[in-house]
Every structure is written in structure tokens, then in C-alpha cells.
Design a protein around this motif. Structure first.
Motif, mmCIF file in Angstrom:
data_model
loop_
_atom_site.group_PDB
_atom_site.id
_atom_site.type_symbol
_atom_site.label_atom_id
_atom_site.label_comp_id
_atom_site.label_asym_id
_atom_site.label_seq_id
_atom_site.Cartn_x
_atom_site.Cartn_y
_atom_site.Cartn_z
ATOM 1 N N SER A 2 -46.652 28.361 38.749
ATOM 2 C CA SER A 2 -48.015 27.861 38.626
ATOM 3 C C SER A 2 -48.893 28.389 39.759
ATOM 4 C CB SER A 2 -48.012 26.332 38.632
ATOM 5 O OG SER A 2 -47.536 25.841 39.861
ATOM 6 N N CYS A 3 -50.195 28.197 39.577
ATOM 7 C CA CYS A 3 -51.155 28.663 40.592
ATOM 8 C C CYS A 3 -50.943 27.932 41.916
ATOM 9 C CB CYS A 3 -52.577 28.445 40.075
ATOM 10 S SG CYS A 3 -53.871 28.906 41.247
ATOM 11 N N ARG A 4 -50.639 26.635 41.856
ATOM 12 C CA ARG A 4 -50.429 25.872 43.085
ATOM 13 C C ARG A 4 -49.207 26.375 43.846
ATOM 14 N NH1 ARG A 4 -50.543 19.667 41.513
ATOM 15 N NH2 ARG A 4 -48.941 20.361 40.079
ATOM 16 N N SER A 5 -48.121 26.695 43.116
ATOM 17 C CA SER A 5 -46.918 27.223 43.769
ATOM 18 C C SER A 5 -47.183 28.583 44.390
ATOM 19 C CB SER A 5 -45.781 27.323 42.750
ATOM 20 O OG SER A 5 -45.474 26.062 42.201
ATOM 21 N N LYS A 6 -47.979 29.416 43.700
ATOM 22 C CA LYS A 6 -48.283 30.739 44.245
ATOM 23 C C LYS A 6 -49.045 30.635 45.562
ATOM 24 C CE LYS A 6 -48.407 33.311 39.881
ATOM 25 N NZ LYS A 6 -49.255 34.053 38.916
ATOM 26 N N ILE A 7 -50.021 29.737 45.610
ATOM 27 C CA ILE A 7 -50.805 29.584 46.840
ATOM 28 C C ILE A 7 -49.919 29.096 47.983
ATOM 29 C CG2 ILE A 7 -52.635 28.208 47.906
ATOM 30 C CD1 ILE A 7 -54.166 28.429 45.318
ATOM 31 N N CYS A 8 -49.024 28.145 47.690
ATOM 32 C CA CYS A 8 -48.114 27.642 48.733
ATOM 33 C C CYS A 8 -47.211 28.749 49.252
ATOM 34 C CB CYS A 8 -47.283 26.480 48.187
ATOM 35 S SG CYS A 8 -48.202 24.942 47.939
ATOM 36 N N PHE A 9 -46.625 29.538 48.340
ATOM 37 C CA PHE A 9 -45.676 30.555 48.771
ATOM 38 C C PHE A 9 -46.373 31.737 49.441
ATOM 39 C CE2 PHE A 9 -42.850 28.465 45.649
ATOM 40 C CZ PHE A 9 -41.765 28.240 46.492
ATOM 41 N N ILE A 10 -47.564 32.083 48.999
ATOM 42 C CA ILE A 10 -48.304 33.162 49.660
ATOM 43 C C ILE A 10 -48.693 32.739 51.073
ATOM 44 C CG2 ILE A 10 -50.496 34.434 49.616
ATOM 45 C CD1 ILE A 10 -50.254 34.542 46.578
ATOM 46 N N SER A 11 -49.165 31.497 51.214
ATOM 47 C CA SER A 11 -49.519 30.999 52.549
ATOM 48 C C SER A 11 -48.293 30.957 53.448
ATOM 49 C CB SER A 11 -50.137 29.608 52.435
ATOM 50 O OG SER A 11 -51.258 29.607 51.587
ATOM 51 N N PHE A 12 -47.173 30.486 52.895
ATOM 52 C CA PHE A 12 -45.937 30.443 53.677
ATOM 53 C C PHE A 12 -45.501 31.835 54.119
ATOM 54 C CE2 PHE A 12 -41.380 31.324 52.961
ATOM 55 C CZ PHE A 12 -40.860 30.766 54.116
ATOM 56 N N PHE A 13 -45.566 32.806 53.221
ATOM 57 C CA PHE A 13 -45.092 34.156 53.532
ATOM 58 C C PHE A 13 -45.931 34.800 54.632
ATOM 59 C CE2 PHE A 13 -45.414 38.751 52.768
ATOM 60 C CZ PHE A 13 -44.080 39.118 52.964
ATOM 61 N N PHE A 14 -47.261 34.734 54.512
ATOM 62 C CA PHE A 14 -48.110 35.394 55.501
ATOM 63 C C PHE A 14 -48.064 34.689 56.857
ATOM 64 C CE2 PHE A 14 -50.059 37.389 51.755
ATOM 65 C CZ PHE A 14 -50.128 38.701 52.209
#
Length: 575
Positions: A2-14
Motif C-alpha cells: 500500500s501507499c502507506r507502507s511504501k512511505i514508511c519503508f522509503i523513509s526508513f531506508f533513506f
């Protein structure tokens, strides 16, 4: 995904990537002793260059690395913790703004850019505290923002005072300030601002109230961001504190904050408030050792404390999440049987907080206590250090006894388990940092180890105080006021200690009943009273009366003229 999971994982990765990059740079700068200034020319306005200056040294880079690492783990943890929240994207964006404000504060040698990060922390923390829209959150948010605004005013005044030197880049003027008379005033303003941001007495009441925020925010705020901003600012201004005469007052305030928060945590039953009071105790420890001139030790404990305190809040969040949002430790028990992985992480973080040998907290706390024995201290400060250490072990053992080994007090339909893998993975990395972070940092920050020679009784005093505190906390876990014959004697002392020496009442009811009520009386009697009578409303009334009289005279009535003649005649006769 989902879009919410993508934002969480992108923020975590960077955030994790930037943390690793800052760690490598910090290690290089620490090894080579480099200090780098970067000037970013933004624009030119009427022949005036607008330049943003950044300071990169081992201290700022290591602190940035820790803040980014903890933030990445918190956002990874948030994916499961805030799963039911439909506004999780807004929450993650607020957390990222919070981290950005902290980054700006860390790398700024300029008072103006520090103010941007300082006020950014205050604003975003208010938005995060009132994230749950209820009366308790609104009250806590208002107390938080108003307490911090006092320090912001002192910061603004210090900025105006620094204008006398022609620039706001304080790092270039610290040595000049040491020999000037203005150093006393600027030092007082900086200490006052740091005291409000780091919740030292008498501004301590907002820190437990800020627990109204979501638990991931508490893990971030109480470990490496908001409350540590004041300590970091004092570390940067350490030479001013040691030279001016305010070091003794800062030592006393830090010591009494340690003692008050450690004593209050032993009478508290709210899980998050106990951890918040332990944060307050560690902040007092950092301030007190900083006032003695050991800024490297304060920075060392700042980093190690950030690791195990973030883990402690994350474990508390998992426990509260599985307990159906219940935070009372009297309803918890035997969590070791139901949540073994979370319980192990919780116990590791608590042992690191107590200074268990070879965990992260041991390397910094034991060195601070031995340095305090080695330094020239009065007896009161010496007692504050060791009694507060005993109280820390006391409330920690009491907390572990209530939650891990007590009787089962949860409902029969409870489903406490360790199925939240995102939260557990984030906690696993924090466990590794809490176990190995202290030793690694001690090798980096202190390449030449301290050689502290003390008598055997002073060397063993820390261990003895910790053992006595742990034993006392274990007995406190079985203590109940209802079953005690001395309950009438212990009610008032426990109420006094458990309410943080009445500071929340003074900060809320005291202010509202004294200043706000007197302000209301002043408004009703002056602004709404005399000012209205002799101001706009009074003028309106009299002009309306005169205009009605004049209009009646213009009607050419004989009665009106006779009445006016009689009135004027009587008036002149009286005169």
C-alpha cells in the motif's frame, strides 16, 4: 504494498542510509581531528549576502548518525504500531519534519539557524503531542509549548545581545565572550533556554505530560531529539559555563532534578510516565556532569542514553499495544511467559539504564560516578549522585517485578504475543546498539582511557548503592498502602513525591489561578470597565444623548424651548 507502507519503508531506508553515511564521516573526523565549516550562499539582497553556515565535526556527525538511526527504527516500528491510523502518512511526515528540525539544530553554528531548528522542534512537538484529539492531549500540548516558549524568549534575547559582536556565529566568539562582562548575561540566557528545553526544575512538569503523544514519538523525543536539544546546546557553550559563576547553580539544579524524578518514579504506576521520569533523571545527570566541565562525558552519556531509552520506549509501546492500550503496570504480569522476545528486549534496556556491567549505560554512568568521586564536590552533590543512582535501580527493579514476574492480572480473553515482526525487527537492532554501543563509543570518544584511582570503598560504592536500590525496589513491588498499618503516615509523602513535588499543579492550576485569574479581573475592571466607560462605549452613549437633545430642539416645539430655558436659568442661578 500500500501507499502507506511504501512511505514508511522509503523513509526508513533513506534515514538508515544517511545514518550510515554520517557514521562513517564521524569516524573519519574523529580519527583525524577535523572540523569543517560549509558556507551555503543562498542569495544577495541589496548588497547583503544571505549565507547559511554548517558545522561538521565528530560531535555533530556522530549525534546526527544516532538521531537518524533511531528515527529510522522508529518509523519502521511505526508501520505496525500505527497500522489502524488512517492518517499515518501525516504522522510520518510530522516525524520527518521533527528530525529535520533536529538536524538543523545540530549542524548550525549560527544562532539564527539554531533558532529555526529550536522553534521547529517546539512547533512540531506540539503538533505531535496533540495528535490524539482529546482534552488530555490538548492540555499536555499547551503545557509543553508554553513551557518551551519561556526558553525561546531567552534565546531571542541572547540573539539580540550577540548582535553587539557583529555576527551570530557563536563558535567564533566563545573565546572572546570569556573575557567580556556580557558573558555572564549570555550564559544565564543560554542556561535558562536549555533548562526549559531539557525540563530541569522548575520546568519539569511538561515532560511527563508530553506522554500524551503516540509512543513512537515518545521513543524519538525522549531519546535523541527534543529533550536532548538543551543538553547539546550546553555542550556547545561548555567553555562559557565553566568560566562564569553559573556552573554551581546548574550542578545543584541537575542534582535536585535527578533526585526528584528518581523518587517520583518509585510512586508512579503509569508505564510511560515511569520511563519519562527516568529520562528526566538522566537529563539531570547530564546537566550536572556538564556543569563540572566534563562536556565529553556528557556527550558520551547523551549518545548511550539515546540507544537504550529508545529501545525502552519501543518495548513499552509493544506492551501497551498488546494490553489493549492499558498503561497501568498493576494490570500487567507474567509478560515473560506471553511475550518472551519483547520481555528480553525490555529487560536489556532496563539493565542498561541501571548501568549493568558491559552494557551501554555502564560505560558512561560508571565513569560519571567515578569522576564525581574524583572531583571536588560538596557533600550534598555527592549524595545526589549516588542516591539518584540507587533510586534508578529501585524503580527499574520495581517495574520489572510488576510487569515480568508478577501475577497474571490481564483479562482471560487477552491475546498478548510477539507477532508484530516489524516492531520486533526495529527493536532487535536497538538491542544490538544497547549492548555494544557503549563500548564502541568509549573507544572512539576516549582513545586514551581514563585512569581513575580511588579507595576501595569508593570503588565499591556504586555497586553497593545499585544492589541496595534493586533490593528496595523489589520490596516496593509487594508494598500496598491498603495493607499497611502506616498507610495514614505514607499517604502525604507518597502524594508529594508522586506528584513531582506539586510542580504540575503549580504549572497549571497555580498559573491559571494566580496570573490568569488576575488577568481576567484586570480585563473585566479595566478593559471592559473604565476603558469602556471613558472610551468608545461611553463616548457613544453621551454623543447619542446629546444628538437626541439637539434633534428635539430642531422640532420647533415651544415646550422644548421652555424646558431648555428653565434648565439654563437654573444652571446660571446655581453658579
Amino acid at each position: 504494498m500500500s501507499c502507506r507502507s511504501k512511505i514508511c519503508f522509503i523513509s526508513f531506508f533513506f534515514l538508515a542510509l544517511f545514518s550510515f553515511f554520517c557514521l562513517l564521516l564521524g569516524l573519519y573526523f574523529c580519527n583525524s581531528g577535523l572540523c569543517c565549516f560549509v558556507d551555503w550562499h543562498i542569495c544577495t539582497l541589496m548588497t547583503v549576502d544571505v549565507v547559511m553556515t554548517f558545522l561538521f565535526d565528530y560531535m555533530s556527525l556522530l549525534f546526527m548518525s544516532f538521531v537518524l538511526f533511531i528515527s529510522s527504527m522508529v518509523i519502521f516500528y511505526t508501520h505496525d504500531y500505527m497500522m489502524g491510523d488512517i492518517y499515518i502518512v501525516r504522522f510520518v511526515l510530522l516525524v520527518l519534519l521533527f528530525v529535520l528540525s533536529m538536524m538543523l539544530l545540530i549542524i548550525s553554528p549560527n544562532m539564527i539557524s539554531i533558532l529555526l531548528g529550536w522553534d521547529g522542534l517546539g512547533l512540531v512537538s506540539y503538533l505531535l503531542v496533540i495528535y490524539y484529539q482529546n482534552f488530555k492531549s490538548y492540555s499536555a500540548g499547551m503545557l509543553t509549548v508554553l513551557s518551551n516558549r519561556l526558553g525561546d524568549v531567552a534565546f531571542l534575547v541572547s540573539i539580540a545581545w550577540m548582535l553587539n559582536y557583529g555576527s551570530w556565529n557563536y563558535v567564533f566568539y566563545v573565546d572572546l565572550l570569556l573575557v567580556s562582562l556580557e558573558s555572564q548575561f549570555i550564559s544565564f540566557l543560554m542556561i535558562f533556554a536549555a533548562m526549559t528545553k531539557s525540563a530541569q526544575i522548575p520546568f519539569s512538569s511538561w515532560l511527563p505530560a508530553a506522554m500524551a503523544a503516540p509512543t513512537p514519538v515518545s521513543a524519538l523525543v525522549h531519546s535523541s531529539t527534543l529533550v536532548t536539544a538543551g543538553v547539546y546546546l550546553m555542550i556547545r557553550f561548555n567553555s562559557l559555563i565553566s568560566v562564569t559563576g553559573f556552573s554551581f547553580y546548574l550542578l545543584f539544579i541537575g542534582g535536585i532534578t535527578m533526585f526528584m524524578s528518581g523518587l517520583g518514579a518509585n510512586f508512579e504506576f503509569d508505564l510511560k510516565k515511569i520511563i519519562a521520569l527516568s529520562t528526566l533523571s538522566q537529563l539531570g545527570l547530564m546537566m550536572s556532569i556538564l556543569s563540572m566541565g566534563y562536556y565529553n562525558l556528557a556527550f558520551f552519556h547523551l549518545l548511550t542514553h539515546a540507544l537504550f531509552k529508545a529501545l525502552l520506549f519501543m518495548c513499552a509501546g509493544v506492551i501497551i499495544h498488546n494490553m489493549g492500550d492499558c498503561q497501568d503496570i498493576r494490570y500487567m504480569g507474567s509478560l515473560l511467559d506471553y511475550m518472551p522476545l519483547t520481555s528480553v528486549c525490555f529487560c536489556v534496556s532496563n539493565l542498561a539504564l541501571c548501568g549493568m556491567p558491559f552494557l551501554a549505560g555502564f560505560y558512561s554512568k560508571d565513569m560519571i560516578l567515578e569522576i564525581s568521586c574524583f572531583s571536588v564536590l560538596n557533600f550534598i552533590s555527592f549524595l545526589f549522585y549516588f542516591i539518584s543512582t540507587g533510586l534508578t535501580v529501585c524503580y527499574t527493579s520495581r517495574l520489572i517485578s510488576f510487569t515480568m514476574f508478577g501475577s497474571i492480572c490481564m483479562s482471560s480473553s487477552s491475546s498478548s504475543n510477539d507477532d508484530s515482526w516489524h516492531m520486533l525487527r526495529g527493536m532487535f537492532f536497538m538491542v544490538l546498539a544497547s549492548v555494544f554501543g557503549g563500548s564502541i563509543l568509549s573507544w572512539l570518544i576516549f582513545p586514551i582511557p581514563y585512569m581513575i584511582c580511588l579507595p576501595i570503598y569508593l570503588k565499591m560504592l556504586t555497586l553497593l548503592v545499585s544492589l541496595l536500590g534493586g533490593l528496595l525496589g523489589y520490596f516496593f513491588s509487594f508494598y500496598s498502602y491498603k495493607d499497611s498499618l502506616l498507610s495514614s503516615f505514607f499517604v502525604l509523602p507518597s502524594f508529594f513525591s508522586g506528584s513531582m513535588w506539586f510542580m504540575p499543579y503549580i504549572s497549571t492550576r497555580g498559573v491559571s489561578f494566580s496570573f490568569l485569574s488576575s488577568g481576567g479581573n484586570l480585563i473585566s475592571s479595566f478593559d471592559h470597565g473604565w476603558c469602556e466607560l471613558f472610551g468608545g462605549q461611553g463616548s457613544y452613549y453621551y454623543f447619542k444623548l446629546f444628538s437626541s437633545v439637539i434633534q428635539s430642539l430642531q422640532l420647533n416645539l415651544v415646550k422644548a424651548y421652555l424646558l431648555a430655558f428653565i434648565v439654563f436659568f437654573l444652571f446660571f442661578m446655581i453658579i
